[in-house]
Motif scaffolding. Structure first.
Motif, short mmCIF file in Angstrom:
data_model
loop_
_atom_site.label_atom_id
_atom_site.label_comp_id
_atom_site.label_asym_id
_atom_site.label_seq_id
_atom_site.Cartn_x
_atom_site.Cartn_y
_atom_site.Cartn_z
N ALA A 20 0.83 -1.18 0.06
CA ALA A 20 -0.03 -0.17 -0.05
C ALA A 20 0.80 1.26 0.09
O ALA A 20 1.93 1.32 0.70
CB ALA A 20 -0.83 -0.24 1.10
N ARG A 21 0.46 2.17 -0.74
CA ARG A 21 1.09 3.54 -0.87
C ARG A 21 0.83 4.30 0.52
O ARG A 21 1.79 5.23 1.01
CB ARG A 21 0.74 4.35 -1.74
CG ARG A 21 0.92 4.11 -3.47
CD ARG A 21 0.18 4.85 -4.45
NE ARG A 21 0.67 6.32 -4.14
CZ ARG A 21 1.88 6.67 -4.90
NH1 ARG A 21 2.52 6.10 -5.44
NH2 ARG A 21 2.13 7.78 -4.59
N ALA A 22 -0.27 4.11 1.23
CA ALA A 22 -0.59 4.64 2.36
C ALA A 22 0.30 4.25 3.70
O ALA A 22 0.40 2.97 3.59
CB ALA A 22 -2.02 4.46 2.64
N ARG A 191 -5.69 -4.18 -5.27
CA ARG A 191 -4.44 -3.66 -6.10
C ARG A 191 -4.97 -2.28 -6.10
O ARG A 191 -4.23 -1.27 -5.81
CB ARG A 191 -4.03 -4.15 -7.27
CG ARG A 191 -3.55 -5.37 -7.25
CD ARG A 191 -2.60 -5.89 -8.52
NE ARG A 191 -3.69 -5.79 -9.64
CZ ARG A 191 -4.39 -6.93 -9.82
NH1 ARG A 191 -4.10 -7.90 -9.28
NH2 ARG A 191 -5.20 -6.78 -11.05
N GLY A 195 -3.04 0.95 -4.36
CA GLY A 195 -2.18 1.81 -4.93
C GLY A 195 -2.96 3.32 -5.13
O GLY A 195 -2.08 4.19 -5.46
N THR A 196 -4.02 3.39 -4.45
CA THR A 196 -4.57 4.68 -4.53
C THR A 196 -5.31 5.60 -3.48
O THR A 196 -5.39 6.62 -3.56
CB THR A 196 -5.84 4.82 -5.79
OG1 THR A 196 -6.88 3.89 -5.41
CG2 THR A 196 -5.19 4.04 -7.15
N CYS A 197 -5.69 4.49 -2.59
CA CYS A 197 -6.53 5.08 -1.35
C CYS A 197 -6.42 4.55 0.14
O CYS A 197 -7.11 5.20 0.73
CB CYS A 197 -7.80 5.33 -1.90
SG CYS A 197 -8.82 3.87 -1.87
#
Length: 217
Positions: A20-22, A191, A195-197
């Motif tokens: 995760a980006r977060a 995914r 990847g986004t939130c």
């Protein structure tokens, strides 16, 4: 336009979850648990007594017990049957008229029946935030994290995670406490969220963040 039949598939393993980006971590004093659309109508397409649904139900039940034990709010979404066309909106074009008002459609599966103090929100659209006071209820309780469980991972669960993020509420997809039409769509949803939130974690990860007494509830 009805819901498809769903074949058995294995739930995602922790070692296969997307990064995760977060950077967020679950904080019990800031979090709430969402049990999304676990009504008999939405669970009926899954094969009985085989993966993924029994495991998902067991994981959600464990999370709900632990959440209640540590004072974490537990929210449910549940659609109403026999919606007027004006209320159902464009969903009717994609999914038909939806459920009836019969208990075998509307009822939340018995293993996950709401407990006293839980909050059940009427579900109107894919996202649990649409036409509901979910955000207001979260803010009033000092909660800005949402642990998302239920069905379906690539539809309502994903839409809820995306909208939580856009409302500055940190969403966490509980990968093995959600189910979907198939493994491919389940994995896609993980995914996309990762990847986004939001965060993508397992039931065990979420439990590990809670006080030990709650984990033993």
């Amino acid at each position: 336009m009805a819901l498809p039949g769903i074949a058995t598939y294995p739930l995602p393993r922790r070692d296969a979850l997307p990064a995760a980006r977060a950077p967020w971590q679950v904080a019990p004093a800031r979090a709430a648990l969402l049990i999304h659309d676990m009504q008999r109508y939405f669970c009926a397409p899954f094969p009985p007594d085989t993966a993924p649904l029994p495991e998902v139900i067991a994981h959600i039940a464990t999370l709900a017990r632990a959440a209640r034990a540590c004072g974490m709010p537990v929210f449910y979404t549940a659609q109403e049957g026999e919606q007027l066309r004006a209320d159902r909106g464009l969903q009717a074009d994609l999914w038909g008229p939806g459920m009836s008002r019969r208990p075998e459609h509307q009822e939340i599966v018995p293993e996950l029946a709401p407990a006293p103090g839980d909050l059940v929100l009427v579900k109107h659209r894919y996202s649990a935030f649409q036409r509901s006071n979910l955000e207001t209820l979260l803010r009033a309780r000092g909660r800005d994290q949402l642990l998302i469980t239920g069905v379906y991972a690539h539809i309502g669960c994903l839409a809820t995670a995306a909208e939580a993020f856009q409302r500055d509420i940190e969403p966490f997809t509980i990968a093995d406490a959600q189910a979907d039409f198939d493994a491919a769509r389940h994995e896609m949803a993980l995914r996309w969220v990762g990847g986004t939130c939001g965060g993508v974690i397992t039931t065990a990860d979420a439990l590990a963040a809670l006080p030990e007494a709650a984990r033993c509830a």
